[in-house]
Scaffold this motif. Structure first.
Motif, mmCIF file in Angstrom:
data_model
loop_
_atom_site.group_PDB
_atom_site.id
_atom_site.type_symbol
_atom_site.label_atom_id
_atom_site.label_comp_id
_atom_site.label_asym_id
_atom_site.label_seq_id
_atom_site.Cartn_x
_atom_site.Cartn_y
_atom_site.Cartn_z
ATOM 1 N N GLU A 1 7.728 15.163 -9.164
ATOM 2 C CA GLU A 1 6.911 15.959 -10.065
ATOM 3 C C GLU A 1 5.446 15.579 -9.857
ATOM 4 N N PHE A 2 4.600 16.595 -9.894
ATOM 5 C CA PHE A 2 3.204 16.348 -9.538
ATOM 6 C C PHE A 2 2.506 15.504 -10.599
ATOM 7 N N ASP A 3 1.824 14.454 -10.128
ATOM 8 C CA ASP A 3 1.025 13.602 -11.009
ATOM 9 C C ASP A 3 -0.118 13.049 -10.171
ATOM 10 N N TRP A 4 -1.356 13.281 -10.621
ATOM 11 C CA TRP A 4 -2.521 12.890 -9.826
ATOM 12 C C TRP A 4 -2.563 11.384 -9.570
ATOM 13 N N SER A 5 -2.346 10.598 -10.598
ATOM 14 C CA SER A 5 -2.452 9.141 -10.426
ATOM 15 C C SER A 5 -1.367 8.610 -9.495
ATOM 16 N N THR A 6 -0.142 9.173 -9.611
ATOM 17 C CA THR A 6 0.948 8.741 -8.723
ATOM 18 C C THR A 6 0.636 9.105 -7.286
ATOM 19 N N LEU A 7 0.076 10.304 -7.097
ATOM 20 C CA LEU A 7 -0.261 10.777 -5.758
ATOM 21 C C LEU A 7 -1.316 9.877 -5.103
ATOM 22 N N LYS A 8 -2.362 9.561 -5.847
ATOM 23 C CA LYS A 8 -3.432 8.713 -5.296
ATOM 24 C C LYS A 8 -2.939 7.301 -5.015
ATOM 25 N N GLN A 9 -2.091 6.785 -5.904
ATOM 26 C CA GLN A 9 -1.581 5.438 -5.702
ATOM 27 C C GLN A 9 -0.682 5.362 -4.477
ATOM 28 N N ALA A 10 0.096 6.418 -4.240
ATOM 29 C CA ALA A 10 0.952 6.453 -3.055
ATOM 30 C C ALA A 10 0.112 6.417 -1.779
ATOM 31 N N VAL A 11 -1.000 7.169 -1.772
ATOM 32 C CA VAL A 11 -1.895 7.159 -0.611
ATOM 33 C C VAL A 11 -2.492 5.768 -0.416
ATOM 34 N N ARG A 12 -2.946 5.149 -1.519
ATOM 35 C CA ARG A 12 -3.509 3.790 -1.427
ATOM 36 C C ARG A 12 -2.497 2.808 -0.848
ATOM 37 N N ASP A 13 -1.267 2.853 -1.379
ATOM 38 C CA ASP A 13 -0.256 1.892 -0.943
ATOM 39 C C ASP A 13 0.081 2.063 0.533
ATOM 40 N N ASP A 14 0.310 3.308 0.955
ATOM 41 C CA ASP A 14 0.686 3.556 2.348
ATOM 42 C C ASP A 14 -0.449 3.176 3.300
ATOM 43 N N LEU A 15 -1.691 3.567 2.942
ATOM 44 C CA LEU A 15 -2.837 3.225 3.791
ATOM 45 C C LEU A 15 -3.067 1.718 3.842
ATOM 46 N N SER A 16 -2.912 1.072 2.693
ATOM 47 C CA SER A 16 -3.136 -0.379 2.630
ATOM 48 C C SER A 16 -2.191 -1.115 3.566
ATOM 49 N N HIS A 17 -0.910 -0.772 3.518
ATOM 50 C CA HIS A 17 0.063 -1.430 4.391
ATOM 51 C C HIS A 17 -0.231 -1.149 5.862
ATOM 52 N N PHE A 18 -0.555 0.103 6.167
ATOM 53 C CA PHE A 18 -0.821 0.479 7.562
ATOM 54 C C PHE A 18 -2.062 -0.236 8.109
ATOM 55 N N PHE B 1 -3.527 -2.953 7.034
ATOM 56 C CA PHE B 1 -3.341 -4.398 7.150
ATOM 57 C C PHE B 1 -2.506 -4.742 8.386
ATOM 58 N N ASP B 2 -1.451 -3.940 8.652
ATOM 59 C CA ASP B 2 -0.635 -4.173 9.854
ATOM 60 C C ASP B 2 -1.471 -4.051 11.113
ATOM 61 N N GLN B 3 -2.412 -3.102 11.116
ATOM 62 C CA GLN B 3 -3.191 -2.840 12.314
ATOM 63 C C GLN B 3 -4.393 -3.781 12.479
ATOM 64 N N THR B 4 -4.982 -4.217 11.355
ATOM 65 C CA THR B 4 -6.246 -4.961 11.441
ATOM 66 C C THR B 4 -6.237 -6.320 10.740
ATOM 67 N N LYS B 5 -5.203 -6.572 9.896
ATOM 68 C CA LYS B 5 -5.157 -7.778 9.055
ATOM 69 C C LYS B 5 -6.346 -7.828 8.079
ATOM 70 N N ARG B 6 -6.814 -6.664 7.683
ATOM 71 C CA ARG B 6 -7.884 -6.576 6.695
ATOM 72 C C ARG B 6 -7.430 -5.687 5.542
ATOM 73 N N ARG B 7 -8.052 -5.911 4.377
ATOM 74 C CA ARG B 7 -7.702 -5.108 3.193
ATOM 75 C C ARG B 7 -8.970 -4.481 2.605
ATOM 76 N N PRO B 8 -9.404 -3.345 3.135
ATOM 77 C CA PRO B 8 -10.586 -2.692 2.568
ATOM 78 C C PRO B 8 -10.262 -2.060 1.214
ATOM 79 N N VAL B 9 -11.314 -1.740 0.460
ATOM 80 C CA VAL B 9 -11.132 -0.934 -0.746
ATOM 81 C C VAL B 9 -10.820 0.494 -0.296
ATOM 82 N N ILE B 10 -9.695 1.023 -0.739
ATOM 83 C CA ILE B 10 -9.260 2.361 -0.307
ATOM 84 C C ILE B 10 -9.536 3.355 -1.426
#
Length: 560
Positions: A517-534, A536-545
Motif C-alpha cells: 500500500e502506498f505510503d510516502w515515508s515507507t517508500l523513501k525509507q526503502a530507497v534509503r535502505d537499499d541505496l545505503s547497503h549498495f 557501502f558494499d561498493q565504497t565502504k562509505r555511508r553518505p547522507v542519502i
C-alpha cells in the motif's frame, strides 16, 4: 531543621560550563553561570551551555546568581537565562562589568539591569541564610570565593583559584579570611579540580612575566602572542614586556578590544605608556622588531586563528619567515592534537613557536599542594570536587583523603546529581534534568544528537541525492532517476556507480509500488535502505542519502 541540596548543573566530568545550585530549604543560590567551547565532535556548534530547565522551572525560588570571576566558564551562559528571568546577579566590580558586556550583545538580555557589585567585605542577608565572599588568586582581578552560611553550617565554593605568594595586591588571596571561615563549621566544600593531577609547583606570575619579557628582548622579528581575551594578568604582562623592549601591541579581535577597554577604564589594566597600543592600520608602518600582535581568537579560541594566519586565511595577519608565535595560554589535554597541528602549520609558513609551558608550569588553577592547603585552612566535613573532567575530580578526591577526609565524606557528582545534607549526613538523593544545550548561530537548543550525527556523516562521507518522478495511479516510475552527489565521489569518474545506483532506485520504488500500500515515508525509507547497503558494499562509505520523489499524473499532463 535546615535541608540542603547541592546540584551540579554543569562543570563536573567536563571542562568548563561551571554551574552549581545550592538549595537551602525553599531558596536556591546559583554559583557561577558558565559556558564551554565545543570540541571537534560538535560540528558547527558555537558554544555549549548547561541545560537550564531545572532553573527555569524553579526561577521563583532563586535568591540570586553569584559569580566568582569574569571568565566565560563562569559568566558566559547568563544571557540565555536573564533574557526571560529577572533574578539578581552578584559579582565583583570587574566581573559585573564583563557580565554586562556579555548580556549587552544579546538582544533579549541587554535590557536586564538587576546587577549588584559586591566585594570581599560584603555580606548579603537572605533571612536564615547569608552569603559572603573571600578574595582568591586567579588570572583575572576581582576573583572571589563564595561562602553560603546556613544554620546547619557553611557551604563554601572556591571558584577557580590558586595560591601565589608573590601575587600583586589586586590578585592576592585573603588567607586570614580563609582561616577565619575554617574556624567555624564548614559543612561542605565545592573546590576547583582543574589542575588536581599536577604535582608540580605553579610558576608565579612574576616568573611568567620574566619569561615573556626575555622572549620579547631576544627575538628580532614580529611576535604574535596567543592568549585568552579575559586573562587580564597576561594582557598586562604583554603590555609591560612590550614597553620594556620598545615594542607596540596590536589587538586584533573585537572581544579582546572590548575587555581591554573596560579593564583600562576601571584601572585593572595600566598602560605603561600612552602609545603602547597600536591599531591594525599601524601594522604596515611598524618595523618587525617593534611589533607585538595579541591574538585571542573568536570566542576565546586562539589556535584556530593561528591556523588561519599560517594558511594566509586570516583577515589581517599572515605568518611569514621571521615571525615568532608565542603561546601564553596552557593547552588543555583535549586540545593537544589541534595544538600540534597548529604548530606544524606555523613552521610550514616559516614561523617559529614558543609556549610558556616549555620552561614553566603555568596554570590559573590549584595544584595538589594548593588544594591540600585549601582543605587544611577550611577543614570541611564533606568535600565535593568540581570544575574538571572525571580523572581530575578523582585525583582531587585522593588529595582530600590524604589530608584526612574519609572516602565516605567525599562525593564525585555526575551532572544533575542531587547531593542532600540532612541530620549531618550527605547522600545522593536523586537526579534532575541536566546536560548540554548547544548554541548554533541564533538557535538555542535546536541542535540535537540526530542533527550532529548527520553533520558528522556529511563531513566524513558527503551527501547522495536521488531525484525520481512517479505516477502513483499507474504504479510506475515515469522518469529515469537523476543522481547528484557532493563530497561522496567524483561524479565524472564514477559513472558506473551512479548508473547502478539509478537502476537500484528504480527497482526499489517499483517493488514498493507493486507489492505494498502506498505510503510516502515507507517508500523513501526503502530507497534509503537499499541505496545505503549498495553504496557501502561498493565504497565502504555511508553518505547522507536524500531521496526526492515527485508525483505526476500523466493523463492530466496530456490533457494540459
Amino acid at each position: 531543621m535546615t535541608k540542603i541540596n547541592l546540584v551540579a548543573l554543569g562543570g563536573v566530568r567536563e571542562n568548563g560550563k561551571n554551574m552549581y545550585a545550592v538549595e537551602v530549604d525553599d531558596q536556591i543560590f546559583v554559583v557561577d553561570f558558565g559556558l564551554k567551547y565545543p570540541d571537534n565532535e560538535l560540528l558547527g556548534i558555537d558554544i555549549v551551555i548547561p541545560d537550564l530547565t531545572y532553573l527555569e522551572e524553579n526561577a521563583d525560588r532563586i535568591a540570586g546568581i553569584f559569580l566568582t570571576h569574569g571568565h566565560a566558564d563562569a559568566i558566559g551562559a547568563l544571557p540565555y537565562f536573564l533574557a526571560e528571568h529577572q533574578v539578581p546577579v552578584f559579582g565583583s566590580e570587574l566581573t559585573i562589568a564583563l557580565a554586562k558586556l556579555t548580556t549587552s550583545s544579546h538582544p533579549d538580555a541587554k535590557k536586564f539591569k538587576d546587577f549588584h557589585v559586591i566585594d570581599e567585605k560584603s555580606v548579603i542577608d537572605f533571612g536564615n541564610v547569608s552569603v559572603s565572599f573571600f578574595r582568591t588568586t586567579h588570572s583575572i582581578p576581582g576573583s572571589l570565593g563564595i561562602d553560603i552560611q546556613t544554620q546547619a553550617g557553611q557551604i563554601v565554593y572556591t571558584g577557580d583559584f590558586k595560591f601565589d605568594q608573590s601575587a600583586r595586591p589586586m590578585y592576592r588571596t585573603d588567607l586570614a579570611r580563609l582561616a577565619h571561615i575554617g574556624e567555624n563549621r564548614v559543612l561542605a566544600l565545592l573546590s576547583d579540580s582543574a589542575n588536581a593531577e599536577s604535582p608540580y609547583t605553579n610558576a608565579s606570575e612574576r616568573e611568567i612575566y620574566g619569561t615573556i619579557k626575555e622572549t620579547f628582548k631576544y627575538h628580532t622579528g614580529r611576535i604574535i602572542v596567543a592568549g585568552v581575551a579575559s586573562n587580564i594578568e597576561r594582557i598586562q604582562q604583554v603590555l609591560d614586556a612590550a614597553a620594556a623592549n620598545d615594542r607596540r601591541v596590536v589587538l586584533t579581535g573585537r572581544d579582546v578590544q572590548k575587555i581591554v577597554k573596560t579593564a583600562i577604564k576601571m584601572k585593572y589594566i595600566k598602560l605603561p605608556n600612552s602609545d603602547i597600543l597600536a591599531t591594525t592600520k599601524d601594522l604596515k608602518e611598524l618595523a618587525p622588531e617593534q611589533t607585538v600582535i595579541l591574538e585571542t581568537g573568536r570566542m576565546g579560541e586562539p589556535l584556530k586563528s593561528l591556523q588561519r594566519m599560517a594558511t594566509s586565511k586570516h583577515r589581517l595577519i599572515h605568518i611569514h619567515e621571521g615571525d615568532l608565535v608565542f603561546i601564553t595560554t596552557t593547552i588543555s589535554h583535549a586540545m593537544e592534537t589541534m595544538a600540534a597541528k597548529t604548530k606544524d602549520l606555523i613552521y610550514r609558513a616559516g614561523g617559529e613557536v614558543k609556549t610558556v609551558s616549555d620552561t614553566l608550569h603555568a596554570s590559573g588553577h590549584a595544584n595538589k599542594q594548593d588544594l591540600q592547603l585549601m582543605l587544611n585552612l577550611l577543614r570541611p566535613k564533606f568535600v565535593v570536587p568540581v570544575i574538571g573532567e572525571y580523572r581530575l575530580l578523582a585525583a582531587h578526591a585522593e588529595i582530600a583523603h590524604e589530608v584526612g577526609i574519609p572516602y565516605s565524606h567525599i562525593f564525585i557528582p555526575a551532572m544533575g546529581d542531587i547531593l542532600s545534607i540532612e541530620k549531618g549526613k550527605m547522600h545522593n538523593a536523586g537526579h534532575v534534568d541536566a546536560g548540554n544545550t548547544m548554541i548554533d548561530g541564533i538557535g538555542v537548543g535546536d541542535i540535537g544528537n540526530i542533527v550532529l550525527r548527520d553533520r558528522k556523516m556529511l563531513a566524513e562521507d558527503g551527501i547522495f541525492i536521488a531525484v525520481v518522478t512517479i505516477d502513483r495511479k499507474k504504479k510506475k516510475v515515469v522518469a529515469h532517476p537523476k543522481i547528484q552527489s557532493r563530497g561522496f565521489v567524483y561524479m565524472k569518474t564514477s559513472k558506473d556507480l551512479l548508473q547502478e545506483s539509478a537502476k537500484l532506485v528504480t527497482e526499489s520504488i517499483q517493488k514498493n509500488l507493486d507489492h505494498k500500500e502506498f505510503d510516502w515515508s515507507t517508500l523513501k525509507q526503502a530507497v534509503r535502505d537499499d541505496l545505503s547497503h549498495f553504496l557501502f558494499d561498493q565504497t565502504k562509505r555511508r553518505p547522507v542519502i536524500l531521496p526526492v520523489i515527485m508525483e505526476v499524473n500523466q493523463n492530466s499532463a496530456k490533457r494540459q
